[in-house]
Design an enzyme around this catalytic site. Structure first.
Site, mmCIF file in Angstrom:
data_model
loop_
_atom_site.group_PDB
_atom_site.id
_atom_site.type_symbol
_atom_site.label_atom_id
_atom_site.label_comp_id
_atom_site.label_asym_id
_atom_site.label_seq_id
_atom_site.Cartn_x
_atom_site.Cartn_y
_atom_site.Cartn_z
ATOM 1 N N HIS A 160 7.265 5.629 1.640
ATOM 2 C CA HIS A 160 8.022 4.422 1.279
ATOM 3 C C HIS A 160 9.016 4.732 0.151
ATOM 4 O O HIS A 160 10.153 4.283 0.169
ATOM 5 C CB HIS A 160 7.078 3.329 0.775
ATOM 6 C CG HIS A 160 6.074 2.852 1.783
ATOM 7 N ND1 HIS A 160 4.722 3.074 1.647
ATOM 8 C CD2 HIS A 160 6.213 2.163 2.937
ATOM 9 C CE1 HIS A 160 4.082 2.535 2.664
ATOM 10 N NE2 HIS A 160 4.951 1.979 3.470
ATOM 11 N N GLN A 196 2.370 -9.624 13.326
ATOM 12 C CA GLN A 196 2.586 -8.352 14.024
ATOM 13 C C GLN A 196 1.296 -7.551 14.207
ATOM 14 O O GLN A 196 1.326 -6.453 14.750
ATOM 15 C CB GLN A 196 3.653 -7.512 13.319
ATOM 16 C CG GLN A 196 3.209 -6.872 12.017
ATOM 17 C CD GLN A 196 4.367 -6.203 11.313
ATOM 18 O OE1 GLN A 196 5.307 -6.851 10.878
ATOM 19 N NE2 GLN A 196 4.319 -4.881 11.185
ATOM 20 N N MET A 232 2.463 10.700 6.302
ATOM 21 C CA MET A 232 1.912 9.756 5.317
ATOM 22 C C MET A 232 1.851 8.373 5.929
ATOM 23 O O MET A 232 2.780 7.950 6.628
ATOM 24 C CB MET A 232 2.789 9.731 4.074
ATOM 25 C CG MET A 232 2.650 10.982 3.280
ATOM 26 S SD MET A 232 3.605 10.848 1.773
ATOM 27 C CE MET A 232 3.221 12.444 1.077
ATOM 28 N N ALA A 268 0.869 -1.182 0.000
ATOM 29 C CA ALA A 268 0.000 0.000 0.000
ATOM 30 C C ALA A 268 0.910 1.239 0.000
ATOM 31 O O ALA A 268 0.803 2.137 0.841
ATOM 32 C CB ALA A 268 -0.963 0.010 1.186
HETATM 33 P P1 AMP Z 1 5.071 -0.044 6.472
HETATM 34 O O1 AMP Z 1 4.752 -0.471 5.082
HETATM 35 O O2 AMP Z 1 4.057 0.848 7.095
HETATM 36 O O3 AMP Z 1 5.491 -1.201 7.340
HETATM 37 O O4 AMP Z 1 6.356 0.860 6.359
HETATM 38 C C1 AMP Z 1 7.522 0.409 5.727
HETATM 39 C C2 AMP Z 1 8.645 1.387 6.003
HETATM 40 O O5 AMP Z 1 8.280 2.676 5.513
HETATM 41 C C3 AMP Z 1 8.911 1.539 7.507
HETATM 42 O O6 AMP Z 1 10.321 1.665 7.712
HETATM 43 C C4 AMP Z 1 8.197 2.824 7.823
HETATM 44 O O7 AMP Z 1 8.734 3.499 8.943
HETATM 45 C C5 AMP Z 1 8.418 3.619 6.555
HETATM 46 N N1 AMP Z 1 7.431 4.690 6.438
HETATM 47 C C6 AMP Z 1 6.076 4.591 6.576
HETATM 48 N N2 AMP Z 1 5.496 5.802 6.471
HETATM 49 C C7 AMP Z 1 6.503 6.691 6.266
HETATM 50 C C8 AMP Z 1 6.555 8.112 6.090
HETATM 51 N N3 AMP Z 1 5.452 8.866 6.114
HETATM 52 N N4 AMP Z 1 7.758 8.697 5.899
HETATM 53 C C9 AMP Z 1 8.888 7.937 5.881
HETATM 54 N N5 AMP Z 1 8.912 6.606 6.048
HETATM 55 C C10 AMP Z 1 7.736 5.984 6.236
#
Ligand code: AMP
Length: 285
Positions: free
Chosen positions: A38, A62, A187, A33
């Protein structure tokens, strides 16, 4: 051209060939998503490595909330297009069976220490145990030189840093700044579950965090007053329910004292519920 793999053995054989050519490997684990947050991690990895690998895996172990797991948006086609456009080289997108061929992969003998019990750890039982086990498994498969994590999930970043240190993995964990919408809202894949009105209201989270940061530096209020005022502002807005709003040491997340205010790097962390969506954010102070 993005190359996509769903089998551990397939991505491992490609990576071992690439590594033999001495290419440095950067890795960005995600749950898909995808959004610009990302992609900023992918862009950073591309700057610093010859080969960038992303993973997409919505890790069931998780999620402490089954509804959140079920609602998590899966869109491999759309995500692959975004990764391709950003110049990502390899994508690993395994099934649950591929990641967990047996139960032993779901757990790990790792203790994040007291910081694992705070904030998200206190509100999402089992969450970090699931995160640590899946990230260890992904690191063992990809064996990157560097791995990129968003500061948006600051506690997760600290826990992964400890995981790498405790297991003496030769991986550099790189924190990346939080990407925000124009309104200041961090985000997140979960933002799309908010109504347009909710999304507007959610901008308050970053405003309250930023105000607290100002108040910490201008020293006119105690930390406990700052925290209480922030909780009041969030809860005065009838639709928010705050799980926590805490001012912590940025090193290990213990609750910061007045003495540490002048000497330590702090991080202000919050989690709120809005329209049935749980949102987290933080700022360094
Ligand atoms: P997730 O898909 O939510 O598990 O996130 C994957 C990676 O993207 C993790 O290292 C998150 O911390 C990073 N991430 C998610 N949202 C943001 C954002 N708004 N800005 C920077 N990194 C993000």
């Amino acid at each position: 051209m993005l190359r996509i793999f769903d089998k551990v053995s397939d991505i491992q054989s490609v990576l071992s060939k690439e590594r033999a050519g001495e290419k440095s490997v950067g890795f960005v684990p995600t749950m898909g998503a995808l959004h610009a947050g990302h992609l900023s991690l992918i862009a950073k990895s591309k700057q610093e490595n010859e080969l960038t690998v992303a993973s997409i895996f919505v890790n069931p172990t998780q999620f402490n909330d089954k509804r959140d797991y079920a609602l998590y948006r899966r869109d491999l086609e759309g995500d692959s297009k975004m990764l391709e456009d950003t110049g990502c080289d390899l994508l690993f997108a395994p099934s649950v069976e591929e990641m967990y061929p047996n139960e032993s992969y779901k757990t790990l003998d790792f203790n994040p220490g007291p910081m694992g019990e705070r904030l998200e750890g206190a509100h999402r039982p089992g969450h970090f145990a699931g995160v640590a086990a899946v990230v260890k498994r992904l690191f063992d498969i990809v064996q990157p030189d560097k791995a990129y994590f968003g500061q948006k999930d600051y506690q997760q970043y600290l826990i992964i840093r400890k995981l790498v240190s405790d297991f003496e993995m030769p991986i550099k964990v790189i924190p990346c700044p939080t990407e925000r919408e124009e309104s200041g809202l961090a985000m997140s894949s979960r933002n799309e579950r908010l109504s347009p009105e909710g999304r507007k209201q959610a901008a308050l989270i970053y405003k309250v965090l930023s105000k607290a940061k100002e108040q910490i530096s201008d020293k006119s209020m105690s930390l406990s007053e700052i925290r209480q005022k922030a909780l009041d502002s969030l809860e005065r807005n009838g639709n928010f329910k705050a799980d926590y709003f805490d001012i912590c040491s940025a090193e290990d997340l213990h609750a910061a004292t007045e003495q540490e205010r002048a000497t330590e790097r702090l991080v202000i962390c919050t989690a709120v519920n809005l329209e049935g969506v749980r949102l987290i954010d933080n700022v360094l102070a």
